[in-house]
Design a protein around this motif. Structure first.
Motif, PDB file in Angstrom:
ATOM      1  N   GLY A 162      52.053 -14.068 -34.311  1.00  0.00           N
ATOM      2  CA  GLY A 162      51.232 -14.446 -35.470  1.00  0.00           C
ATOM      3  C   GLY A 162      49.971 -13.592 -35.399  1.00  0.00           C
TER       4      GLY A 162
ATOM      5  N   HIS B 183      51.239 -19.343 -45.333  1.00  0.00           N
ATOM      6  CA  HIS B 183      50.447 -19.601 -44.123  1.00  0.00           C
ATOM      7  C   HIS B 183      48.961 -19.334 -44.404  1.00  0.00           C
TER       8      HIS B 183
ATOM      9  N   GLY C 169      51.329 -20.528 -31.441  1.00  0.00           N
ATOM     10  CA  GLY C 169      51.061 -21.495 -32.500  1.00  0.00           C
ATOM     11  C   GLY C 169      50.827 -22.923 -32.043  1.00  0.00           C
TER      12      GLY C 169
ATOM     13  N   TRP D 151      54.554 -19.826 -52.581  1.00  0.00           N
ATOM     14  CA  TRP D 151      54.765 -20.471 -51.268  1.00  0.00           C
ATOM     15  C   TRP D 151      54.204 -21.877 -51.353  1.00  0.00           C
TER      16      TRP D 151
ATOM     17  N   THR E 160      53.623 -25.657 -48.692  1.00  0.00           N
ATOM     18  CA  THR E 160      53.924 -26.409 -47.475  1.00  0.00           C
ATOM     19  C   THR E 160      53.182 -27.742 -47.528  1.00  0.00           C
TER      20      THR E 160
ATOM     21  N   MET F 278      42.860 -19.076 -38.849  1.00  0.00           N
ATOM     22  CA  MET F 278      43.239 -17.723 -38.462  1.00  0.00           C
ATOM     23  C   MET F 278      42.025 -16.961 -37.896  1.00  0.00           C
TER      24      MET F 278
HETATM   25  P1  FAD Z   1      50.776 -18.810 -35.737  1.00  0.00           P
HETATM   26  O1  FAD Z   1      50.370 -18.083 -36.959  1.00  0.00           O
HETATM   27  O2  FAD Z   1      51.373 -20.136 -35.868  1.00  0.00           O
HETATM   28  O3  FAD Z   1      51.768 -17.838 -34.962  1.00  0.00           O
HETATM   29  C1  FAD Z   1      52.515 -18.234 -33.853  1.00  0.00           C
HETATM   30  C2  FAD Z   1      53.689 -17.304 -33.692  1.00  0.00           C
HETATM   31  O4  FAD Z   1      54.389 -17.667 -32.504  1.00  0.00           O
HETATM   32  C3  FAD Z   1      54.685 -17.405 -34.831  1.00  0.00           C
HETATM   33  O5  FAD Z   1      55.025 -16.116 -35.294  1.00  0.00           O
HETATM   34  C4  FAD Z   1      55.882 -18.106 -34.208  1.00  0.00           C
HETATM   35  O6  FAD Z   1      57.110 -17.680 -34.751  1.00  0.00           O
HETATM   36  C5  FAD Z   1      55.764 -17.702 -32.761  1.00  0.00           C
HETATM   37  N1  FAD Z   1      56.358 -18.663 -31.824  1.00  0.00           N
HETATM   38  C6  FAD Z   1      56.209 -19.996 -31.807  1.00  0.00           C
HETATM   39  N2  FAD Z   1      56.885 -20.531 -30.775  1.00  0.00           N
HETATM   40  C7  FAD Z   1      57.465 -19.516 -30.127  1.00  0.00           C
HETATM   41  C8  FAD Z   1      58.298 -19.432 -28.987  1.00  0.00           C
HETATM   42  N3  FAD Z   1      58.663 -20.520 -28.307  1.00  0.00           N
HETATM   43  N4  FAD Z   1      58.751 -18.233 -28.600  1.00  0.00           N
HETATM   44  C9  FAD Z   1      58.401 -17.098 -29.283  1.00  0.00           C
HETATM   45  N5  FAD Z   1      57.610 -17.129 -30.373  1.00  0.00           N
HETATM   46  C10 FAD Z   1      57.147 -18.319 -30.784  1.00  0.00           C
HETATM   47  N6  FAD Z   1      46.563 -22.000 -41.927  1.00  0.00           N
HETATM   48  C11 FAD Z   1      45.811 -22.076 -43.010  1.00  0.00           C
HETATM   49  O7  FAD Z   1      44.627 -21.738 -42.927  1.00  0.00           O
HETATM   50  N7  FAD Z   1      46.336 -22.508 -44.191  1.00  0.00           N
HETATM   51  C12 FAD Z   1      47.646 -22.875 -44.321  1.00  0.00           C
HETATM   52  O8  FAD Z   1      48.095 -23.277 -45.354  1.00  0.00           O
HETATM   53  C13 FAD Z   1      48.469 -22.794 -43.208  1.00  0.00           C
HETATM   54  N8  FAD Z   1      49.760 -23.101 -43.264  1.00  0.00           N
HETATM   55  C14 FAD Z   1      50.543 -22.967 -42.178  1.00  0.00           C
HETATM   56  C15 FAD Z   1      51.872 -23.242 -42.276  1.00  0.00           C
HETATM   57  C16 FAD Z   1      52.716 -23.091 -41.204  1.00  0.00           C
HETATM   58  C17 FAD Z   1      54.165 -23.421 -41.347  1.00  0.00           C
HETATM   59  C18 FAD Z   1      52.188 -22.624 -39.959  1.00  0.00           C
HETATM   60  C19 FAD Z   1      53.079 -22.449 -38.775  1.00  0.00           C
HETATM   61  C20 FAD Z   1      50.840 -22.352 -39.855  1.00  0.00           C
HETATM   62  C21 FAD Z   1      49.993 -22.526 -40.954  1.00  0.00           C
HETATM   63  N9  FAD Z   1      48.633 -22.263 -40.903  1.00  0.00           N
HETATM   64  C22 FAD Z   1      47.875 -22.345 -42.000  1.00  0.00           C
HETATM   65  C23 FAD Z   1      47.981 -21.946 -39.647  1.00  0.00           C
HETATM   66  C24 FAD Z   1      47.699 -20.486 -39.538  1.00  0.00           C
HETATM   67  O9  FAD Z   1      48.879 -19.778 -39.810  1.00  0.00           O
HETATM   68  C25 FAD Z   1      47.167 -20.276 -38.140  1.00  0.00           C
HETATM   69  O10 FAD Z   1      45.915 -20.931 -37.992  1.00  0.00           O
HETATM   70  C26 FAD Z   1      46.935 -18.868 -37.799  1.00  0.00           C
HETATM   71  O11 FAD Z   1      47.968 -18.084 -38.226  1.00  0.00           O
HETATM   72  C27 FAD Z   1      46.735 -18.796 -36.285  1.00  0.00           C
HETATM   73  O12 FAD Z   1      47.519 -17.824 -35.757  1.00  0.00           O
HETATM   74  P2  FAD Z   1      48.365 -17.951 -34.424  1.00  0.00           P
HETATM   75  O13 FAD Z   1      48.881 -16.568 -34.225  1.00  0.00           O
HETATM   76  O14 FAD Z   1      47.573 -18.561 -33.351  1.00  0.00           O
HETATM   77  O15 FAD Z   1      49.542 -18.965 -34.748  1.00  0.00           O
END
Ligand code: FAD
Length: 609
Positions: free
Chosen positions: A17, A48, A197, A304, A306, A342
């Protein structure tokens, strides 16, 4: 027995992510041997997160990544706030832009997460790193041996990876029966970062708890092209109707995102929602009620959507043995009101990247990583506090006058954004005193806050009077930027101090020689930039590019205010900008050894020093 593929890597990042991608990009750019895996078959197409704060844009700019976001994204130059009206609908209570009181180069921007991720992936590819997907970790083990953990060259983390087959779901419980040798790999890593995530597998594998509350606040999110008579639909808007709240975010390509608080939805006992019971039209119907008396047409299609429950929680620790760390949503979750998700996540990655690079290069001991936990966990706790206050104020009824007991006044509502502008924009994020933040001598640069990011400012290159934005001289290239401001060097005392710095830096005891590793270029760790108020002979400089002057430009009314904006007097000062752009220390011009002492708190001196 299954024969498994075995490999070694310096850093394994789990999750691609925004957090995992920015971290992998930054590490790859720093020449670190890094791999990044993700469980998804393909990157997310739409939806997202989408909001990018001014500070995050500064950070992305420092990596050369802001251009594509600024080119494609929407900008926010104004915001509006709506509250209940006497006739049972909503009315505007505020239209302004209080989010940005402090100097910054950027406005808030928005762009869908997938396009942001694409920018990072393209950048990473140039350094030869691509996301391996769909791949998941199925086992993780950290060595117990003190000797192995203390050895900088060791690979104490063992992770078993499984490459998923097309369409295979991630169900760890059934892996044992499905295992095929060719799909498995044992990776031995020096460091592992869980950027996977909110439901982080890595966090659970480490047994790290999330501390805080799972609120019952359920939010629906819809991205669509609106048809409405609501006058502020193209602005960032916070709407509190008599029935519930919504947030409007203007977006690229005519889109608008609307976050809708769903007050009548029950959360089941496990705290989970069954998304299959909802559709985006349910969310629009609720939004239409909140928008009254304005009309919102039911969209023909959605880009999109959710629906999710907000938790306001922070991980109890960000690392185990400083070898496996977590970052981003894996560490903190909160409401969308402040648009922080994010941004907070990418800034975790930015904070961690240079520290991992230093530890891997053996320029600093592993204890430098303690500052990642301290700085970013403290920030996340402040973020949750802010989130609670923000949700309370923004969702409260606005009082018609002070005689009403319940609710907030218009002034309190406006103040909420103004008071927290530094926090919301990311500009005012403060790291507290630590081995890398020395808070002595604040008066030497009275307008800087030690521990906050160095503000922008215009200076001219002495050799040709070309104006430069200081931030453009502070790329995220893992180097400390040492800004020498010699003050009024027409005063012989100031000139003597400047010459003394040059002499000290040539000596083995000076910080430049003491901490630059043998055989490395002289500017490997420290980029020394001089900013004078008068022309000076380039004696201190390794190159003409490093001498600047605080003067007005010949070709426009810019420049000449740098010393004043930083609050530096004619006596000058030395300012240290950390590799992530935060002020690490300020020293007196005649106390260059204090700078050496600061670096000796976390950098390894060369063996012959
Ligand atoms: P994420 O963006 O969640 O990325 C995590 C990544 O890790 C993903 O690509 C996932 O596929 C991967 N992953 C998870 N588990 C595993 C595993 N076991 N093995 C390998 N890979 C794995 N924020 C907003 O501000 N507004 C929104 O409307 C919103 N909607 C969201 C909807 C969804 C379905 C999700 C999941 C998140 C949403 N968010 C939203 C949150 C936002 O996307 C995050 O705050 C931001 O992207 C933080 O980034 P991150 O990389 O820490 O986490």
């Amino acid at each position: 027995t299954i024969k498994l593929l075995e490999s070694q890597v310096d850093v394994l990042v789990v999750g691609a992510g925004p957090t995992g991608l920015l971290l992998s990009f930054a590490l790859a750019s720093a020449g670190v041997n890094v791999r990044v895996i993700d469980k998804r078959e393909e990157r997310i197409p739409t939806g997202h997160a989408d909001g990018i704060h001014p500070r995050t844009l500064e950070v992305l700019q420092s990596y050369g990544l802001a251009d594509c976001i600024l080119r494609d994204g929407a900008r926010m130059h104004a915001m509006a706030s709506y509250n209940p009206s006497p006739d049972g609908g909503i009315m505007r209570s505020l239209r302004s832009f209080p989010l940005q009181q402090r100097a910054t180069l950027f406005q808030q921007a928005t762009l869908t997460q997938s396009r942001i991720e694409e920018c990072f992936r393209d950048g990473m590819k140039k350094n030869g790193v691509e996301v391996e997907q769909p791949v998941v970790p199925i086992a993780l083990e950290i060595s117990d041996s003190k000797a192995i953990l203390q050895s900088p060259a060791s690979h104490p983390v063992k992770v078993v990876l499984k490459r998923l087959r097309p369409g295979e779901t991630v169900d760890h419980a059934t892996f044992a029966s499905q295992m095929v040798g060719s799909e498995l790999e044992v990776v031995r890593a020096k460091y592992v970062v869980g950027a996977d995530g909110a439901h982080s597998w890595v966090r659970r594998a480490l047994g790290i708890d999330m501390v805080g509350e799972a609120t019952n606040a359920v939010w629906g999110v819809v991205d669509f092209v609106p048809v409405t008579d609501f006058p502020d639909i193209r602005m960032f808007c916070s709407v509190t109707s008599p029935h519930g709240s919504l947030v409007i975010i203007p977006r690229e390509d005519d889109l608008v995102r609307v976050y809708v608080q769903l007050t009548e939805i029950e959360v089941n006992q496990t705290g989970r929602l069954d998304k299959s019971k909802f559709n985006p039209y349910d969310i629009i119907k609720v939004a239409q009620r909140y928008f009254y008396p304005y009309k919102l047409a039911t969209p023909k299609s959605f880009d999109w959507w959710t629906i999710y429950i907000i938790g306001q929680r922070v991980a109890s620790s960000y690392s185990v043995k400083n070898r496996v760390l977590i970052a981003g949503d894996a560490c903190h979750t909160h409401s969308p009101k402040g648009g922080q998700g994010m941004n907070a996540s990418m800034n975790d990655a930015h904070n961690l990247a240079w520290k991992l690079a230093y530890v891997l290069r053996q320029w600093a001991p592993t204890s430098l990583l303690n500052t990642y936990d301290a700085e970013r966990r403290n920030f996340a706790e402040e973020l949750i506090d802010f989130d609670k206050r923000c949700v309370k104020v923004v969702s409260a009824k606005v009082k018609a006058d002070d005689s009403e007991a319940e609710g907030v006044t218009q002034g309190e509502l406006a103040n909420m954004y103004t008071t927290h502008a530094g926090f919301i924009s990311g500009i005012g994020i403060q790291y507290h005193a630590s081995m890398i933040v020395n808070v002595s001598n604040p008066s030497l640069a009275a307008n800087l806050v030690i521990g906050q990011r160095l503000p922008p400012g215009i200076i001219l290159r002495m050799a040709n009077f070309r104006p430069f934005e200081l931030h453009d001289l502070l790329p995220s290239d893992t180097r400390f930027k040492v800004l020498i401001l010699p003050g009024d060097i027409s005063d012989p005392k100031q000139k003597a101090k400047l010459n003394a710095i040059a002499t000290r830096l040539d000596q083995p005891e000076g910080f430049l020689k003491r901490f630059t590793p043998p055989g490395a270029p002289e500017d490997a760790i420290f980029d020394i930039i001089t900013i004078s108020t008068q022309m000076i002979p380039p004696r201190l400089l390794s190159h003409w590019e490093k001498a600047y002057i605080d003067a007005e430009s010949f070709c426009g009314r810019i420049g000449g205010k740098f010393y004043a904006s930083y609050g530096v007097s004619n006596h000058g000062a030395i300012i240290i900008s950390r590799p992530d752009g935060y002020v690490g220390m300020v020293a007196a011009l005649d106390d260059v050894d204090a700078v050496g002492e600061y670096f000796s708190g976390f950098l390894r001196a060369r063996p012959d020093a």
